[in-house]
Each structure stands twice: as C-alpha cells, then as structure tokens.
Design a protein around this motif. Sequence first.
Motif, PDB file in Angstrom:
ATOM      1  N   LEU A   1      21.026  17.574  40.486  1.00 27.54           N
ATOM      2  CA  LEU A   1      20.873  19.018  40.718  1.00 27.54           C
ATOM      3  C   LEU A   1      19.514  19.285  40.076  1.00 27.54           C
ATOM      4  CD1 LEU A   1      24.634  20.474  40.126  1.00 27.54           C
ATOM      5  CD2 LEU A   1      23.255  20.549  42.500  1.00 27.54           C
ATOM      6  N   ASN A   2      18.683  19.968  40.822  1.00 28.21           N
ATOM      7  CA  ASN A   2      17.309  20.784  40.135  1.00 28.21           C
ATOM      8  C   ASN A   2      17.784  22.124  40.077  1.00 28.21           C
ATOM      9  OD1 ASN A   2      16.649  22.144  42.575  1.00 28.21           O
ATOM     10  ND2 ASN A   2      15.605  20.312  43.370  1.00 28.21           N
ATOM     11  N   THR A   3      17.098  22.772  39.421  1.00 32.24           N
ATOM     12  CA  THR A   3      17.474  24.271  39.293  1.00 32.24           C
ATOM     13  C   THR A   3      17.420  25.050  40.370  1.00 32.24           C
ATOM     14  OG1 THR A   3      16.095  24.193  37.034  1.00 32.24           O
ATOM     15  CG2 THR A   3      16.569  26.209  37.810  1.00 32.24           C
ATOM     16  N   VAL A   4      16.700  24.976  41.216  1.00 33.31           N
ATOM     17  CA  VAL A   4      16.703  25.792  42.482  1.00 33.31           C
ATOM     18  C   VAL A   4      18.297  25.573  43.222  1.00 33.31           C
ATOM     19  CG1 VAL A   4      15.646  26.150  44.866  1.00 33.31           C
ATOM     20  CG2 VAL A   4      14.308  26.223  42.829  1.00 33.31           C
ATOM     21  N   GLU A   5      18.537  24.135  43.385  1.00 29.92           N
ATOM     22  CA  GLU A   5      19.678  24.060  44.156  1.00 29.92           C
ATOM     23  C   GLU A   5      20.821  24.570  43.626  1.00 29.92           C
ATOM     24  OE1 GLU A   5      18.809  19.294  45.971  1.00 29.92           O
ATOM     25  OE2 GLU A   5      19.290  19.542  43.720  1.00 29.92           O
ATOM     26  N   GLY A   6      20.856  24.733  41.928  1.00 31.44           N
ATOM     27  CA  GLY A   6      21.805  25.646  41.619  1.00 31.44           C
ATOM     28  C   GLY A   6      22.056  27.010  41.773  1.00 31.44           C
ATOM     29  N   ILE A   7      20.936  27.405  42.231  1.00 32.20           N
ATOM     30  CA  ILE A   7      20.994  29.086  42.388  1.00 32.20           C
ATOM     31  C   ILE A   7      22.141  29.665  43.166  1.00 32.20           C
ATOM     32  CG2 ILE A   7      19.487  30.915  43.353  1.00 32.20           C
ATOM     33  CD1 ILE A   7      16.902  29.901  42.232  1.00 32.20           C
ATOM     34  N   PRO A   8      22.514  28.858  44.303  1.00 30.85           N
ATOM     35  CA  PRO A   8      23.475  29.750  45.136  1.00 30.85           C
ATOM     36  C   PRO A   8      24.788  29.780  44.210  1.00 30.85           C
ATOM     37  CG  PRO A   8      22.601  28.113  46.357  1.00 30.85           C
ATOM     38  CD  PRO A   8      21.853  27.797  45.005  1.00 30.85           C
TER      39      PRO A   8
END
Length: 217
Positions: free
Chosen positions: A96-103
């Motif tokens: 998981l990168n940071t952007v993928e975790g935003i949801p």
Amino acid sequence: MFAAAVLGSGAAQAQTTQSERTPKTVTLTANLTELNGSKASGTATATVRNQKIKHIEVHAFGLMPDAPHAQHIHYGNQAMQECPTIALDSNGDGRLNTVEGIPAYGPVVVSLTTTGDTSPASLLDVTRFPVSEGGSYHYSRDNLHITKVGGTGYPGPSGTGTAKEIADSIREGEGVVVIHGVDYNGNGEYDFSRGASELDPNLPAEATDPAACGILE
C-alpha cells in the motif's frame, strides 16, 4: 405564573446556549498497528480543544532504526475513517502506498512535525519528523493548530473543510494517525528498491509508504 414560566424557559435557553458555546475538549487515543508488514506498533494520544490540538503524544516501536518517520493525522469527510487493508492495493504491486490508503483514512490534515509548521504543507518535510533511535521514538508536542484543508470531501470549492469542521470530526473519532517509512529489503536505509514515491519522485517509496496506523477514538 405565566411570567415565571417564560422566565424559566428563557433561563434554560440561556443555559443551553452557554453550554453550546462552551469549548469542547476531548482526549482521544489510537492503537497503532502495522501496515505493509513493517512490524511497527505504538500508541497515540491527542487532546483536542476548539481548532487546536492542545497536546499530542506518539510512542512508536518496531520501525526502521535511526531513520526519520513522517507522521500525520489524516481525515476525509468521504473517507471510511479507518486503516487501509491490502484490498486497496489498486496497482497490484503487493504493498500500500500513501495515496492508495486515502479512501480509508483521507488526506493529511495535520503534520506531526517536531518543530515549526504543522499544516499539510509540511507533509514531506522529513527533516522535521521524529527519528527512530533503535527503531522507536517518543514524540510529544503542544498547541498544533488545525487549519482549513482542501480535498477533504466537503461541498464547495476544492472540497475544502474548515478548521472547525475538521476539528469537530477529529473530536468525534474520525481522525487517523499514520506513520510512514518501511524498509522493505531490510538494508537499513530508504532506497529505490520499490521505486519512487507517488508523492515526490525525488523520494523513495520506502520513505513515504505507510508503516503503522490507528484511529483516534
């Protein structure tokens, strides 16, 4: 009697109004658990009053030793207000990168820096984040201002949330603490073995990928 009733009602309304105006102070805690197989863990405690974090502590363990670790409070009005799972790995690279975790946790609303600015503008200023001595650190700071932040999913221009809206939501248990920095290949340094960060191509993904996460409740 009618006059007394009216006066009594007015007094009650005045008390209610005064109560509504009383600044709400809440102390929240988060149990930080690992992301991306980092083996990191920890706790965070934050006291929020009005549009300010009066005091916050983060105690983190099991991180990559002797390296800076960016840490933030995330929040999004349309996010799930939870820690992400590998199901959000949209590009299928197994992490998981940071952007993928935003949801799951939303964008950065407070940067938990050691000195200076604490707004989202400092989200990648690695020189002002805690360094894990031997894999752990103990962070403490007072009087961090919550600011308005774009992209938080509110109606209106750029989805901007006001400082009050964001602070109220954090008080209600919707803020998420995320610590970043994962040494995937175990060589003791942030390198480009997993490519560049999606946040800044000049930084390795190891430096910005999430390592631990917990909901402030």
